[in-house]
Design a protein around this motif. Structure first.
Motif, PDB file in Angstrom:
ATOM      1  N   ASP A  54      50.497  30.376  44.548  1.00 37.94           N
ATOM      2  CA  ASP A  54      49.861  31.668  44.958  1.00 37.94           C
ATOM      3  C   ASP A  54      49.849  31.288  46.547  1.00 37.94           C
ATOM      4  O   ASP A  54      49.057  30.604  47.115  1.00 37.94           O
ATOM      5  N   ARG A  55      50.824  31.893  47.247  1.00 44.00           N
ATOM      6  CA  ARG A  55      50.546  31.749  48.714  1.00 44.00           C
ATOM      7  C   ARG A  55      50.365  33.078  49.429  1.00 44.00           C
ATOM      8  O   ARG A  55      50.843  34.123  49.157  1.00 44.00           O
ATOM      9  N   GLU A  56      49.330  32.935  50.488  1.00 39.29           N
ATOM     10  CA  GLU A  56      49.105  34.000  51.316  1.00 39.29           C
ATOM     11  C   GLU A  56      50.304  34.827  51.953  1.00 39.29           C
ATOM     12  O   GLU A  56      50.549  35.900  52.081  1.00 39.29           O
ATOM     13  N   ALA A  57      51.284  33.848  52.219  1.00 39.30           N
ATOM     14  CA  ALA A  57      52.490  34.716  52.955  1.00 39.30           C
ATOM     15  C   ALA A  57      53.357  35.196  51.908  1.00 39.30           C
ATOM     16  O   ALA A  57      54.540  35.968  52.359  1.00 39.30           O
ATOM     17  N   SER A  58      53.149  35.078  50.505  1.00 44.41           N
ATOM     18  CA  SER A  58      54.226  35.818  49.750  1.00 44.41           C
ATOM     19  C   SER A  58      54.295  37.182  49.882  1.00 44.41           C
ATOM     20  O   SER A  58      53.278  37.839  50.042  1.00 44.41           O
ATOM     21  N   THR A  59      55.465  37.964  50.016  1.00 46.40           N
ATOM     22  CA  THR A  59      55.320  39.484  49.985  1.00 46.40           C
ATOM     23  C   THR A  59      55.567  39.951  48.653  1.00 46.40           C
ATOM     24  O   THR A  59      55.791  39.422  47.611  1.00 46.40           O
ATOM     25  N   GLY A  98      38.960  36.412  41.475  1.00 41.53           N
ATOM     26  CA  GLY A  98      39.690  35.681  42.479  1.00 41.53           C
ATOM     27  C   GLY A  98      39.382  34.224  42.680  1.00 41.53           C
ATOM     28  O   GLY A  98      39.574  33.541  43.826  1.00 41.53           O
ATOM     29  N   GLY A 114      43.381  32.970  41.256  1.00 41.20           N
ATOM     30  CA  GLY A 114      44.167  33.404  42.720  1.00 41.20           C
ATOM     31  C   GLY A 114      44.024  34.728  42.780  1.00 41.20           C
ATOM     32  O   GLY A 114      43.113  35.533  42.631  1.00 41.20           O
ATOM     33  N   ARG A 115      44.799  35.148  44.047  1.00 45.23           N
ATOM     34  CA  ARG A 115      44.620  36.432  44.708  1.00 45.23           C
ATOM     35  C   ARG A 115      44.622  37.643  43.759  1.00 45.23           C
ATOM     36  O   ARG A 115      45.681  37.459  43.099  1.00 45.23           O
ATOM     37  N   ARG A 116      44.324  38.744  44.190  1.00 43.73           N
ATOM     38  CA  ARG A 116      44.283  39.828  43.074  1.00 43.73           C
ATOM     39  C   ARG A 116      45.649  40.138  42.910  1.00 43.73           C
ATOM     40  O   ARG A 116      45.937  40.464  41.675  1.00 43.73           O
ATOM     41  N   ARG A 117      46.504  40.314  43.973  1.00 47.29           N
ATOM     42  CA  ARG A 117      48.058  40.817  43.893  1.00 47.29           C
ATOM     43  C   ARG A 117      48.802  40.207  42.957  1.00 47.29           C
ATOM     44  O   ARG A 117      49.770  40.740  42.356  1.00 47.29           O
TER      45      ARG A 117
END
Length: 223
Positions: free
Chosen positions: A109-114, A142, A147-150
């Motif tokens: 889970d990466r912040e930079a993932s599109t 979260g 992880g992040r919601r997305r």
């Protein structure tokens, strides 16, 4: 006066404190709001609470599985294989032993993932914050195992693990005090679906097309 001004004016007049010459207080009304509604409908044992959750999840077309810690890895392996998953998104706090060493490629889970990168992921496995039996709702906040919601909204397949009975409450009023309102709360009741167009149900519009829910009980002989 605009329609917005009229609506906000009615709201201010309806507040227990009534209108203030200085406008509404940023802290809200000082009077206590009565909350004399039922906080739970009926009395249930922990097992009955879990059974009710499972029944409602099934009604929402989620696929419910029951297992314990010893068999969890094998079950996850089977569910991922049935979907033909070649990649699985893994939150940073997901227990490493849940997923087998051999299996789909693990995607962090990466912040930079599109969104395009997340859309190419086949499956995602998460834990949860808690689940509500009376509504068949899973809540994510979260946390490290979520992880992040997305990551639970873009991939087509979500496997969510609920620790039972500890993470299951009867009702929404019981759930709210246990949740932090400042966290990114996601409330899930079954796979994403809509019937907006001619009342035809279409799944996978606003989130995963398939939701597998694993009710994880403690292994026999453990606390």
């Amino acid at each position: 006066m605009s329609s917005k001004d009229r609506i906000l004016g009615r709201i201010r007049r309806a507040l227990p404190d009534g209108p203030s010459p200085d406008g509404p207080s940023p802290d809200g009304p000082s009077a206590e709001i009565p909350r004399d509604y039922l906080h739970v409908h009926g009395v249930r044992t922990p097992a009955e609470r879990v059974d009710l959750l499972a029944a409602h999840l099934t009604e929402y077309r989620a696929v419910v599985h029951r297992t314990d810690g010893e068999a969890l890895s094998a079950l996850l392996t089977r569910l991922l294989a049935e979907r033909g998953a070649r990649s699985v998104l893994v939150p940073p706090g997901l227990p490493p032993h849940w997923l087998p060493a051999e299996g789909p490629t693990r995607v962090p889970d990466r912040e930079a993932s599109t969104p395009y990168e997340l859309d190419r992921v086949d499956s995602v496995v998460t834990g949860c914050a808690l689940a509500v039996a009376e509504t068949g709702t899973i809540v994510l906040d979260g946390g490290p195992d979520q992880g992040r919601r997305r990551i639970t909204l873009i991939p087509d397949h979500h496997i969510c693990v609920i620790k039972v009975p500890d993470q299951v409450v009867d009702s929404v009023p019981q759930a709210l005090p246990l949740l932090d309102p400042t966290r990114p709360l996601t409330w899930i009741s079954g796979p994403s679906a809509t019937s907006d167009i001619e009342l035809d149900r279409v799944e996978g519009v606003h989130g995963p097309r398939r939701l597998d829910v694993i009710l994880l009980a403690a292994a026999p002989g453990t606390q």
